[in-house]
Write a protein that holds these residues in place. Structure first.
Motif, PDB file in Angstrom:
ATOM      1  N   UNK A 133       0.836  -1.201   0.000  1.00  0.00           N
ATOM      2  CA  UNK A 133       0.000   0.000   0.000  1.00  0.00           C
ATOM      3  C   UNK A 133       0.873   1.255   0.000  1.00  0.00           C
ATOM      4  N   UNK A 134       1.911   1.259   0.822  1.00  0.00           N
ATOM      5  CA  UNK A 134       2.810   2.416   0.858  1.00  0.00           C
ATOM      6  C   UNK A 134       3.452   2.663  -0.505  1.00  0.00           C
ATOM      7  N   UNK A 135       3.819   1.593  -1.211  1.00  0.00           N
ATOM      8  CA  UNK A 135       4.402   1.747  -2.550  1.00  0.00           C
ATOM      9  C   UNK A 135       3.412   2.422  -3.492  1.00  0.00           C
ATOM     10  N   UNK A 136       2.157   1.976  -3.448  1.00  0.00           N
ATOM     11  CA  UNK A 136       1.138   2.530  -4.346  1.00  0.00           C
ATOM     12  C   UNK A 136       0.857   3.989  -4.030  1.00  0.00           C
ATOM     13  N   UNK A 137       0.902   4.344  -2.754  1.00  0.00           N
ATOM     14  CA  UNK A 137       0.603   5.722  -2.354  1.00  0.00           C
ATOM     15  C   UNK A 137       1.688   6.704  -2.772  1.00  0.00           C
ATOM     16  N   UNK A 138       2.825   6.198  -3.245  1.00  0.00           N
ATOM     17  CA  UNK A 138       3.874   7.068  -3.784  1.00  0.00           C
ATOM     18  C   UNK A 138       3.554   7.519  -5.203  1.00  0.00           C
ATOM     19  N   UNK A 139       2.488   6.937  -5.786  1.00  0.00           N
ATOM     20  CA  UNK A 139       2.185   7.203  -7.198  1.00  0.00           C
ATOM     21  C   UNK A 139       0.724   7.608  -7.403  1.00  0.00           C
ATOM     22  N   UNK A 140       0.312   8.760  -6.892  1.00  0.00           N
ATOM     23  CA  UNK A 140      -1.070   9.193  -7.127  1.00  0.00           C
ATOM     24  C   UNK A 140      -1.396   9.377  -8.594  1.00  0.00           C
ATOM     25  N   UNK A 141      -0.369   9.667  -9.407  1.00  0.00           N
ATOM     26  CA  UNK A 141      -0.604   9.862 -10.840  1.00  0.00           C
ATOM     27  C   UNK A 141      -1.064   8.594 -11.552  1.00  0.00           C
ATOM     28  N   UNK A 142      -0.795   7.432 -10.959  1.00  0.00           N
ATOM     29  CA  UNK A 142      -1.198   6.159 -11.580  1.00  0.00           C
ATOM     30  C   UNK A 142      -2.647   5.788 -11.277  1.00  0.00           C
ATOM     31  N   UNK A 143      -3.235   6.452 -10.279  1.00  0.00           N
ATOM     32  CA  UNK A 143      -4.592   6.103  -9.842  1.00  0.00           C
ATOM     33  C   UNK A 143      -5.455   7.368  -9.761  1.00  0.00           C
ATOM     34  N   UNK A 144      -5.682   8.034 -10.892  1.00  0.00           N
ATOM     35  CA  UNK A 144      -6.342   9.351 -10.875  1.00  0.00           C
ATOM     36  C   UNK A 144      -7.766   9.313 -10.327  1.00  0.00           C
ATOM     37  N   UNK A 145      -8.081  10.332  -9.521  1.00  0.00           N
ATOM     38  CA  UNK A 145      -9.426  10.469  -8.970  1.00  0.00           C
ATOM     39  C   UNK A 145     -10.381  10.947 -10.058  1.00  0.00           C
TER      40      UNK A 145
END
Length: 334
Positions: A133-145
């Motif tokens: 989860x911490x790894x994914x949270x470093x990349x907000x650009x990969x999971x756009x709102x």
């Protein structure tokens, strides 16, 4: 001949009385029909088997995990929760069982269930550094709102789900907002499914809450993110599962025990035959996944899925019931 006829009439009368007695013994039964696919089809399987096999006056009632299990504990109704994800409401369920208000009959899913935060497999393969989860949270650009693509999104389930509470608490624990993420309320099971399916069909990033067994994870290959920490049961009970707890800690999401729960009041009046069924009826993730995939492909309702299962899986369900009940059920669904 008169004696033979009289004997036949008497035997028939006793059989009829036995049938009526069985129906009266079981009586009216309320079964919770929760708003996700595996719970819906299991509730309908129970309704058909209890109605057709055991003469119950079975009725489905709509409910969600938290309010339903709370009501069963505090009010003694509804009677049966076929797919109770008890680890999401441990204090209420434990108290209900300890106080003699609830009975856990069997593991509805024989091999348990999995919940957590998931990302598409194509994202995981394109970014092998994302494991936790911490790894994914470093990349907000990969999971756009959806409302603000400059931020990342974590998609949550609808209100009333225990998993929705845990996801909201983990969102705080992992400081996702500071990392540039927003927590998206999808509003319903359909909304959650739609958000995942839409992103997947477009090859876009998606991160959010989901669980297995489900037809959707059978259709779309997803990867569950590691939580990066071991499971802390005390913290899980203290805060991760408590909606208004202000200071949740990072925690691992354990595999869930999915139990069939009945109220003690129902267990005492249902009769041994009905309780024997509810103490035996259990199926595997593999069985459920296949059934859910068929339901999705055919846009089948829970009732249609239950009938399909009973028609095509006699080797499984006939082990749950008495031979007499099995014959009645076959006649009803064939």
């Amino acid at each position: 001949m008169r004696r033979l006829l009289a004997s036949t009439i008497i035997a028939t009368a006793f059989a009829g009385l036995a049938s009526v007695a069985s129906a009266q013994e079981c009586g009216r039964v309320t079964i919770v029909n929760m708003n996700w696919q595996s719970a819906e089809v299991l509730a309908n399987v129970d309704k058909i088997i209890l109605s057709e096999g055991y003469g119950c006056d079975a009725e489905l009632v709509i409910g969600d995990t938290v309010p339903t299990l709370t009501s069963m504990t505090e009010k003694g109704e509804p009677d049966i929760a076929p797919e109770g994800w008890i680890d999401l409401l441990p204090e209420v369920v434990t108290r209900g069982i300890k106080e003699g208000k609830l009975v856990s009959t069997i593991a509805a899913l024989s091999d348990g269930a999995v919940q957590g935060w998931w990302i598409p497999k194509y994202i995981a393969e394109a970014h092998p550094d994302i494991k936790t989860i911490d790894d994914a949270l470093k990349h907000p650009e990969l999971f756009p709102a959806p409302e603000d693509p400059s931020k990342g999104a974590v998609f949550n389930g609808p209100q009333g789900w225990g998993g929705t509470v845990v996801t909201a608490q983990l969102f705080k624990a992992y400081e996702a907002e500071k990392a540039g993420f927003v927590l998206v309320d999808t509003g319903s099971a359909a909304g959650l499914d739609g958000s995942l399916a839409k992103a997947y069909e477009r090859g876009e990033g998606w991160m959010g809450y989901y669980w297995a067994p489900t037809a959707l994870l059978g259709k779309y290959e997803m990867v569950k993110l590691d939580h990066g920490v071991p499971f802390d049961e005390a913290e899980w009970k203290r805060c991760n599962t408590v909606a208004d707890c202000p200071d949740p800690k990072r925690n691992h999401w354990p595999a869930d025990s999915v139990q069939t729960l009945v109220t003690t009041r129902f267990a005492e009046r249902a009769g041994p035959a009905v309780m024997d069924y509810l103490k035996t009826r259990s199926w595997s993730n593999e069985t459920v996944n296949k059934l859910l995939s068929w339901m999705t492909d055919n846009q089948a309702t829970g009732e249609e899925g239950a009938e399909y299962f009973l028609r095509n899986n006699e080797d499984i369900w006939t082990k749950w019931v008495s031979p007499e009940a099995a014959e009645k059920i076959k006649k009803a669904v064939m």
